[in-house]
Design a protein around this motif. Structure first.
Motif, short mmCIF file in Angstrom:
data_model
loop_
_atom_site.label_atom_id
_atom_site.label_comp_id
_atom_site.label_asym_id
_atom_site.label_seq_id
_atom_site.Cartn_x
_atom_site.Cartn_y
_atom_site.Cartn_z
N GLU A 146 91.71 64.02 -54.11
CA GLU A 146 91.45 62.78 -54.62
C GLU A 146 89.98 62.45 -54.89
N GLY A 147 89.82 63.56 -55.96
CA GLY A 147 88.22 63.47 -57.29
C GLY A 147 88.37 62.58 -58.46
N SER B 158 88.68 69.15 -53.70
CA SER B 158 90.15 67.97 -53.35
C SER B 158 90.84 67.33 -54.53
N GLU C 55 89.73 56.49 -57.77
CA GLU C 55 89.12 56.71 -56.25
C GLU C 55 88.67 56.35 -55.58
#
Lengths: 229, 175
Positions: free
Chosen positions: A26-27, A24, A31
């Motif tokens: 967005e790892g 992913s 976040e």
């Protein structure tokens, strides 16, 4: 044939492995913290708003006839049936006729309906002021249908869904207090199958000088379409 | 020919298993029921039986536009974690009197990867608190149940795939 099956099988297995280990984008840890913050904010928002017994600050909103309506205009009433509702939620639509009937039945007893539409028009165009006017005319609303354009009133009450009902009782000081929060009844899809008319029971209790029991009833409904900041 | 036929049957099984692996869940097919109807007790038991599993439970209905908008996120999440002990359950709260028609129609028209359950309960005020005390009843709503004894996460309103992934990440063993 055999080869085709083996090939297809291997191809699918490979795809499965790749899809399972797909990385992913967005790892990052930073976040992750944002994700957790969202959870906390949600819980805080849900705890805000009026509870049973809360004194209601005056509300002043534009009605579909263009005139401002204030809760202070209802000083001669015994209470108010405040319903956060809208044009677009199928759940609210299922309750529309029951809301009209409630106003007919309880207005003369001193508990008129005041409907408030809290949905953000940019997220739900079907809930524009003009659409509200059309809807009320088409269905012959006998009660005010107020436009909560800033969504401040829905936030003040702590409303989360449509329909969301607040029964207010006027006290001797002339202010309104919350007597019941929740659902009109326990059968949204079929008015003939109602076993518990929660709101009507609450009105009867208030009329008799008692506290409604239950005073709070949860129900399924549509999320209020909050403005995105 | 006999051996060849057996081999082909094995290939087919392999193909089917690979397909299942890829989809990460039971696919909606003609033979399989499109959804399973459960009451609140059966639903609780289902969750209790998977104490080592991360459950992502999304409450939705066929009449709820924002719910339908976010369904693909749940399919994506289930696919992404097909090899993990993660189970996404799409729990429809459509009224029991309408579910048979509305839910079947809806699922017939779509390829939904995740397992769909219908909560066959007609009195929401009796089950909402049991599912999550902080739930006011609006949908969509999402509950994440980590392997016990982890703390449950709950969100009322739409979620992005990003938000879902942030929730899930700490709960599963990422290689």
């Amino acid at each position: 044939m055999k080869r085709t099956y083996v090939f297809l099988g291997l191809a699918l297995l490979t795809a499965a492995v790749f899809s399972a280990f797909r990385i992913s984008p967005e790892g990052t840890v930073a976040e992750k913290a944002i994700g957790e913050k969202t959870v906390n904010e949600t819980i805080v928002a849900e705890e805000a708003g009026y509870d049973i017994g809360s004194e209601v600050a005056n509300v002043k909103l534009k009605n579909i006839d263009g005139k401002m309506v204030s809760f202070a205009d209802f000083q001669d009433q015994k209470g108010l049936i405040v319903i956060f509702t809208c044009n677009t939620c199928p759940y609210a639509v299922a309750y529309e006729q029951r809301i009209i009937d409630l106003d007919k039945k309880y207005r003369d007893m001193g508990y008129p309906v005041v409907a408030i539409n809290p949905n953000d028009v940019t997220r739900q165009p079907g809930d524009s002021f003009e659409a509200m006017q059309e809807r009320a005319k088409e269905k012959g609303y006998t009660f005010p249908y107020l436009y909560d354009e800033t969504q401040e009133v829905a936030k003040q009450f702590g409303a989360t869904r449509t329909p969301h009902v607040y029964l207010l009782k006027k006290n001797n000081a002339g202010t309104f207090r919350v007597a019941f929060i929740g659902s009109i009844d326990d059968s949204y899809d079929d008015a003939s199958q109602v076993e518990n008319p929660f709101l009507e029971n609450a009105i009867k209790a208030v009329e008799a000088g008692n506290a409604p029991d239950p005073a709070k009833v949860k129900a399924i409904g549509c999320t209020i379409k909050w403005r995105e900041i | 020919m006999g051996n060849g036929g057996q081999f082909c049957a094995m290939c087919r099984t392999f193909l089917l298993c690979s397909g299942l692996l890829l989809l990460g869940a039971v696919p909606a097919s003609a033979q399989k029921a499109l959804y399973e109807s459960v009451n609140i007790q059966a639903f609780d038991q289902r969750l209790a039986a998977g104490a080592d599993t991360v459950f992502v439970v999304n409450f939705w209905a066929t009449w709820c536009a924002p719910c339908i908008r976010e369904l693909p996120h749940f399919d994506a999440l289930q696919k992404e974690h097909a090899d993990k002990k993660l189970k996404v359950l799409l729990v429809s709260v459509d009224a029991p009197s309408r579910a048979k028609a509305a839910l079947s129609d809806f699922l017939n028209d779509r390829e939904v990867v995740c397992q769909v359950l219908h909560l066959n309960e007609s009195k929401p005020h009796e089950y909402i608190d049991r599912i999550a005390p902080q739930w006011s009843g609006s949908i969509p709503a999402t509950l994440v149940i980590p392997p016990s004894p982890g703390k449950r996460l709950f969100h009322e309103g739409e979620m992005s795939l990003n938000e879902l992934q942030h929730w899930i990440k700490p709960l599963i063993n990422v290689p």
